[in-house]
Scaffold this motif. Sequence first.
Motif, short mmCIF file in Angstrom:
data_model
loop_
_atom_site.label_atom_id
_atom_site.label_comp_id
_atom_site.label_asym_id
_atom_site.label_seq_id
_atom_site.Cartn_x
_atom_site.Cartn_y
_atom_site.Cartn_z
N ALA A 171 0.94 4.19 -2.73
CA ALA A 171 0.62 5.55 -2.29
C ALA A 171 1.77 6.52 -2.54
O ALA A 171 1.59 7.74 -2.41
CB ALA A 171 0.27 5.55 -0.80
N HIS B 9 -7.04 4.55 5.32
CA HIS B 9 -6.21 3.70 6.17
C HIS B 9 -6.98 3.25 7.40
O HIS B 9 -7.97 3.86 7.83
CB HIS B 9 -4.94 4.44 6.57
CG HIS B 9 -4.09 4.82 5.40
ND1 HIS B 9 -3.36 3.91 4.69
CD2 HIS B 9 -3.88 6.03 4.79
CE1 HIS B 9 -2.72 4.52 3.70
NE2 HIS B 9 -3.01 5.80 3.75
N ASP C 111 -7.95 0.03 3.64
CA ASP C 111 -7.16 -0.82 4.53
C ASP C 111 -7.94 -1.09 5.81
O ASP C 111 -8.07 -0.22 6.67
CB ASP C 111 -5.83 -0.13 4.84
CG ASP C 111 -4.89 -1.02 5.66
OD1 ASP C 111 -5.22 -2.20 5.87
OD2 ASP C 111 -3.83 -0.53 6.09
N ILE D 68 0.84 -1.20 0.00
CA ILE D 68 0.00 0.00 0.00
C ILE D 68 0.87 1.25 0.00
O ILE D 68 0.60 2.22 -0.72
CB ILE D 68 -0.95 -0.01 1.21
CG1 ILE D 68 -1.98 -1.13 1.07
CG2 ILE D 68 -1.66 1.34 1.34
CD1 ILE D 68 -2.83 -1.32 2.31
N LYS D 69 1.94 1.24 0.80
CA LYS D 69 2.82 2.42 0.87
C LYS D 69 3.51 2.69 -0.46
O LYS D 69 3.72 3.84 -0.84
CB LYS D 69 3.86 2.22 1.98
CG LYS D 69 3.28 2.26 3.38
CD LYS D 69 4.32 1.91 4.44
CE LYS D 69 3.71 1.90 5.82
NZ LYS D 69 4.70 1.48 6.86
N ARG E 77 -6.82 7.05 -4.24
CA ARG E 77 -7.28 7.55 -2.95
C ARG E 77 -7.15 6.43 -1.92
O ARG E 77 -7.42 5.27 -2.21
CB ARG E 77 -8.73 8.02 -3.04
CG ARG E 77 -8.97 9.12 -4.08
CD ARG E 77 -8.27 10.41 -3.68
NE ARG E 77 -8.46 11.45 -4.70
CZ ARG E 77 -7.60 11.70 -5.67
NH1 ARG E 77 -6.48 10.98 -5.78
NH2 ARG E 77 -7.83 12.66 -6.55
N PHE E 78 -6.79 6.81 -0.67
CA PHE E 78 -6.45 5.82 0.35
C PHE E 78 -7.26 6.06 1.63
O PHE E 78 -7.38 7.19 2.09
CB PHE E 78 -4.96 5.88 0.65
CG PHE E 78 -4.11 5.54 -0.54
CD1 PHE E 78 -3.69 4.25 -0.76
CD2 PHE E 78 -3.79 6.52 -1.47
CE1 PHE E 78 -2.93 3.93 -1.87
CE2 PHE E 78 -3.03 6.22 -2.59
CZ PHE E 78 -2.61 4.91 -2.80
N TYR F 56 -9.54 3.28 -5.37
CA TYR F 56 -9.72 3.48 -3.94
C TYR F 56 -9.07 2.29 -3.22
O TYR F 56 -9.39 1.13 -3.51
CB TYR F 56 -11.20 3.57 -3.57
CG TYR F 56 -11.87 4.81 -4.08
CD1 TYR F 56 -11.85 6.00 -3.34
CD2 TYR F 56 -12.53 4.82 -5.30
CE1 TYR F 56 -12.46 7.15 -3.81
CE2 TYR F 56 -13.15 5.97 -5.78
CZ TYR F 56 -13.11 7.12 -5.03
OH TYR F 56 -13.71 8.26 -5.49
N VAL F 57 -8.16 2.58 -2.28
CA VAL F 57 -7.50 1.55 -1.49
C VAL F 57 -8.04 1.65 -0.07
O VAL F 57 -7.88 2.67 0.59
CB VAL F 57 -5.97 1.72 -1.49
CG1 VAL F 57 -5.32 0.64 -0.64
CG2 VAL F 57 -5.44 1.67 -2.92
#
Length: 505
Positions: free
Chosen positions: A50, A84, A171, A46-47, A81-82, A168-169
């Motif tokens: 991003a 978290h 988590d 993910i990082k 877009r994230f 869209y991520v």
Amino acid sequence: MHSLTFRQMSKAYGGVPALSDVSLTLTGGRVHALMGENGAGKSTLIKLIAGVVGADSLSVEKDGVPLPLASAQDAHDAGFRFIHQELNIVPQISVAENVLLGRPYPRRFGLAVDWPRVRAMAREALAFLGAAHIDVAGLAGDLPAGDKMLIKIAAALVADEGRQADLYVLDEPTAALTGEESEMLFAVIARLTAKGAAVLYVSHRIDEVMAICDDVTVLRDGRHVSTGPVAGLSKDQIIHAMTGRDVQDAYPPRRHPIGAEVVAEVSGAADFTLRAGEILGVAGLAEAGQSQLLGLFMGLGRTHDTQVRVMGGPTPATPAEAWARGIAYLPRERRAEGLMLDMSIRANVVLPHLGRYGLRAKAGAERRDAAAMSAKMRVKYDHIDQPVGQLSGGNQQKVVFARALYGQPKLLLLDEPTRGVDVGAKFDIYTTVRDLSAQGCAIILTSSDLPEMLGMCDRILVLQDGRQTEILDTEGLTSAALLTHFYPPEAAHLTQRPSMTSSAQ
């Protein structure tokens, strides 16, 4: 529909690979699950997507055309877009300001902030989410955990001059949500994919993945294991891909009887006696007072209507006194409440126990003890002085557990102990808890996972609006039957007990 392809994603820290040559293709209109045990490489992936961590190798294509991805701005410009897992909102500012945090505020004539427009944009995003009940002018810190997560989700939905995001991520987005709030989120995901967006859904909740995802990719030890459609897969097949072994979805049974020694006595808004070795669950709807009850044992808050005695003495006045008296606490929000992210693993483990080392610091002894406790919890790290913020979320949770177990507690307070923990590590935590119980440690456990409560607890105390309504034996109790006790009877008013949540200071 757009197609996004991430090729040969690799990242190592100090020569230790966190992600090795992983490729992933996400398609607009589909929900793609990313699964794996803690430390499998999900957070690193993910990082990299991003742009907040530089990759050792990575190439990105959109519909076959290369995209730059060297920074967070590149990711934003690409339409990524994230959302978290951690509730890292700013509590001292308004909901509207949090929703638009990190992006330019609209201005009037290029000068003053257009506050009506700021609030209107926040309302539009919350309305799209189905959360119009949230007051955009109110302070974000005053909201319950579920609404705080909805604010974060809304922040990712704010329109950028009418442009639809491509990816869209999410988590662990449902970790802090109630069942009803989760259903709201699933409806939003369906609307986003209907508009052509791709969704990367990271979750440990296999039932959710099987219900809302089209495809699933599994990582193990930083490497790609499998990718394929969810349709046709069984829960056991996903677990085997994640762990490399068959994991029974069960809980370690009680093998030792509850002791006779009284560890805690509570009367007032709650009324119970807790004995050595007993595991008492505290359950109810979100924000029913579960965390407040645990906080009383740590000296975190007071009520005029609830009396607590612990190990024959009064309630600890401060957390330091609680730790010194053998009370250990694992808080609900590990990053906001439980960890000092910039400090070392060693410091985080030994901090409440520094009195054991005398008047002068003994770094060698601290390293030895922290390493021993970390090994007991099977924490994956490079070195014991590594900043804890560099660890995966699951390993951070294990560090908090290592701290709690360090002093061989007589009373252990667990607030959502397996939130964000994978299916393989959960059984390890359950085994640790059961072993502590067998040694005579009394345990109070809160969890939104009802099977977990039924599988681990001897009794379950039910709260409604900060008041105890009953205590249930778990033998023969089902999740459906337990859930019915969370709701008050129609038109009934619970006046038998005062409320912990309303009178806490």
